[in-house]
Each structure stands twice: as C-alpha cells, then as structure tokens.
Write a protein that holds these residues in place. Structure first.
Motif, PDB file in Angstrom:
ATOM      1  N   LEU A  25       0.828  -1.204   0.000  1.00  0.00           N
ATOM      2  CA  LEU A  25       0.000   0.000   0.000  1.00  0.00           C
ATOM      3  C   LEU A  25       0.865   1.257   0.000  1.00  0.00           C
ATOM      4  N   MET A  26       1.921   1.279   0.798  1.00  0.00           N
ATOM      5  CA  MET A  26       2.819   2.434   0.833  1.00  0.00           C
ATOM      6  C   MET A  26       3.491   2.639  -0.523  1.00  0.00           C
ATOM      7  N   ASP A  27       3.863   1.547  -1.184  1.00  0.00           N
ATOM      8  CA  ASP A  27       4.467   1.633  -2.506  1.00  0.00           C
ATOM      9  C   ASP A  27       3.479   2.208  -3.519  1.00  0.00           C
ATOM     10  N   GLU A  28       2.246   1.779  -3.449  1.00  0.00           N
ATOM     11  CA  GLU A  28       1.223   2.279  -4.364  1.00  0.00           C
ATOM     12  C   GLU A  28       0.907   3.760  -4.110  1.00  0.00           C
ATOM     13  N   ILE A  29       0.864   4.162  -2.849  1.00  0.00           N
ATOM     14  CA  ILE A  29       0.627   5.570  -2.524  1.00  0.00           C
ATOM     15  C   ILE A  29       1.768   6.438  -3.052  1.00  0.00           C
ATOM     16  N   THR A  30       3.001   5.984  -2.875  1.00  0.00           N
ATOM     17  CA  THR A  30       4.160   6.725  -3.383  1.00  0.00           C
ATOM     18  C   THR A  30       4.100   6.852  -4.894  1.00  0.00           C
ATOM     19  N   TYR A  31       3.791   5.757  -5.562  1.00  0.00           N
ATOM     20  CA  TYR A  31       3.709   5.773  -7.019  1.00  0.00           C
ATOM     21  C   TYR A  31       2.615   6.735  -7.502  1.00  0.00           C
ATOM     22  N   ARG A  32       1.458   6.690  -6.878  1.00  0.00           N
ATOM     23  CA  ARG A  32       0.363   7.577  -7.291  1.00  0.00           C
ATOM     24  C   ARG A  32       0.694   9.046  -7.031  1.00  0.00           C
ATOM     25  N   ALA A  33       1.383   9.314  -5.933  1.00  0.00           N
ATOM     26  CA  ALA A  33       1.793  10.694  -5.650  1.00  0.00           C
ATOM     27  C   ALA A  33       2.742  11.202  -6.722  1.00  0.00           C
ATOM     28  N   ILE A  36       0.831  11.841 -10.015  1.00  0.00           N
ATOM     29  CA  ILE A  36       0.078  13.091  -9.977  1.00  0.00           C
ATOM     30  C   ILE A  36       1.014  14.295  -9.990  1.00  0.00           C
ATOM     31  N   GLY A  37       2.086  14.243  -9.221  1.00  0.00           N
ATOM     32  CA  GLY A  37       2.987  15.386  -9.083  1.00  0.00           C
ATOM     33  C   GLY A  37       3.883  15.623 -10.280  1.00  0.00           C
ATOM     34  N   PHE A  38       4.267  14.575 -10.993  1.00  0.00           N
ATOM     35  CA  PHE A  38       5.205  14.727 -12.110  1.00  0.00           C
ATOM     36  C   PHE A  38       4.657  15.611 -13.231  1.00  0.00           C
ATOM     37  N   LEU A  40       2.292  17.827 -13.022  1.00  0.00           N
ATOM     38  CA  LEU A  40       2.092  19.167 -12.469  1.00  0.00           C
ATOM     39  C   LEU A  40       3.416  19.920 -12.389  1.00  0.00           C
ATOM     40  N   PHE A  41       4.465  19.231 -11.958  1.00  0.00           N
ATOM     41  CA  PHE A  41       5.788  19.852 -11.895  1.00  0.00           C
ATOM     42  C   PHE A  41       6.311  20.163 -13.287  1.00  0.00           C
ATOM     43  N   ALA A  42       6.101  19.241 -14.221  1.00  0.00           N
ATOM     44  CA  ALA A  42       6.577  19.460 -15.592  1.00  0.00           C
ATOM     45  C   ALA A  42       5.877  20.658 -16.221  1.00  0.00           C
ATOM     46  N   LEU A  43       4.588  20.751 -16.013  1.00  0.00           N
ATOM     47  CA  LEU A  43       3.827  21.847 -16.609  1.00  0.00           C
ATOM     48  C   LEU A  43       4.105  23.168 -15.892  1.00  0.00           C
ATOM     49  N   GLY A  44       3.941  23.184 -14.584  1.00  0.00           N
ATOM     50  CA  GLY A  44       4.094  24.429 -13.833  1.00  0.00           C
ATOM     51  C   GLY A  44       5.529  24.793 -13.528  1.00  0.00           C
ATOM     52  N   GLY A  45       6.327  23.789 -13.157  1.00  0.00           N
ATOM     53  CA  GLY A  45       7.697  24.060 -12.743  1.00  0.00           C
ATOM     54  C   GLY A  45       8.660  24.255 -13.881  1.00  0.00           C
ATOM     55  N   LEU A  46       8.347  23.735 -15.038  1.00  0.00           N
ATOM     56  CA  LEU A  46       9.271  23.873 -16.165  1.00  0.00           C
ATOM     57  C   LEU A  46       8.671  24.664 -17.321  1.00  0.00           C
ATOM     58  N   ILE A  47       7.570  24.216 -17.851  1.00  0.00           N
ATOM     59  CA  ILE A  47       7.041  24.824 -19.078  1.00  0.00           C
ATOM     60  C   ILE A  47       6.526  26.244 -18.821  1.00  0.00           C
TER      61      ILE A  47
END
Length: 123
Positions: A25-33, A36-38, A40-47
């Motif tokens: 479950l912890m592995d799945e939560i980390t993967y989903r985070a 979701i975050g990747f 958002l970071f690519a769009l907002g943090g880079l582009i």
C-alpha cells in the motif's frame, strides 16, 4: 539522546511501529503521488516557468542553479517512472528511488535557494 537514555539502537525502538505497515500500500501511494505530481511539476515548474522567463528576461533558459536543479529533479522523476513502469521496479527499489527524489527536492528547495547564489536564490 534517545539512544543514551534507552540504551537501545534507534532502529530497534522504531521496529514495533512499522510492523503493521502495509508495504504494498505504501508503494502504491508513493507511485500515485509521483504520477500526480510529475505532470504538475513538468507543466508548472518547467514549461510555464520557461514562458514566464522568456517574457521577463528575454530568454527561456539561463542555466541558473535553480533551473538546473529543476531539470535534474524532472529527469530523476522521469527515470523513476520509467523504471517503475518499464522495468517493473516495485518494493524496495522503488522506495529507495522515492527517498532519493525527496532528497533532491529538499536539496533544491533549501540548499540551492539559501546557499548557492543565482537569480532564484536568497543567499
């Protein structure tokens, strides 16, 4: 201080707290985070940041330390997702990658902002 008082190793004190943790479950939560975050970071943090830099400074990339570490963070998490999906890295390998990614983010937010001089720093 805790080790001196209890005369036990810290890992032996923490072990009972982790017995009921569901590792899958912890592995799945980390993967989903990360999933979701990747983007958002690519769009907002880079582009969007590149578009703003082009308008503000007349260039979209200047090899500032903060920009470079944002790129390193992006590439690290792209590698994380590639290994997780393509090579089926789950469990301990994925957990160590997530810890490494968290370390990169903390380094980027603290050390690069406060110690290294550049356009994005407070040093």
């Amino acid at each position: 201080m805790i080790r001196l008082v209890t005369r036990k190793r810290i890992i032996s004190l923490l072990k009972p707290l982790t017995n009921k943790v569901n590792i899958d479950l912890m592995d799945e939560i980390t993967y989903r985070a990360v999933v979701i975050g990747f983007p958002l970071f690519a769009l907002g943090g880079l582009i969007f940041a590149m578009i703003w830099a082009l308008i503000a400074w007349g260039r979209f990339w200047g090899w500032d330390p903060k920009e470079v570490w944002a790129l390193i963070t992006f590439l690290f998490y792209a590698t994380f997702l590639h290994l997780r999906i393509g090579r089926n890295w789950i469990g301990e390998k994925s957990a160590w990658m997530a810890i490494g990614g968290f370390g990169i983010i903390v380094f980027n937010q603290d050390f690069v902002n406060l110690v290294i001089a550049g356009l994005h720093s407070y040093a």
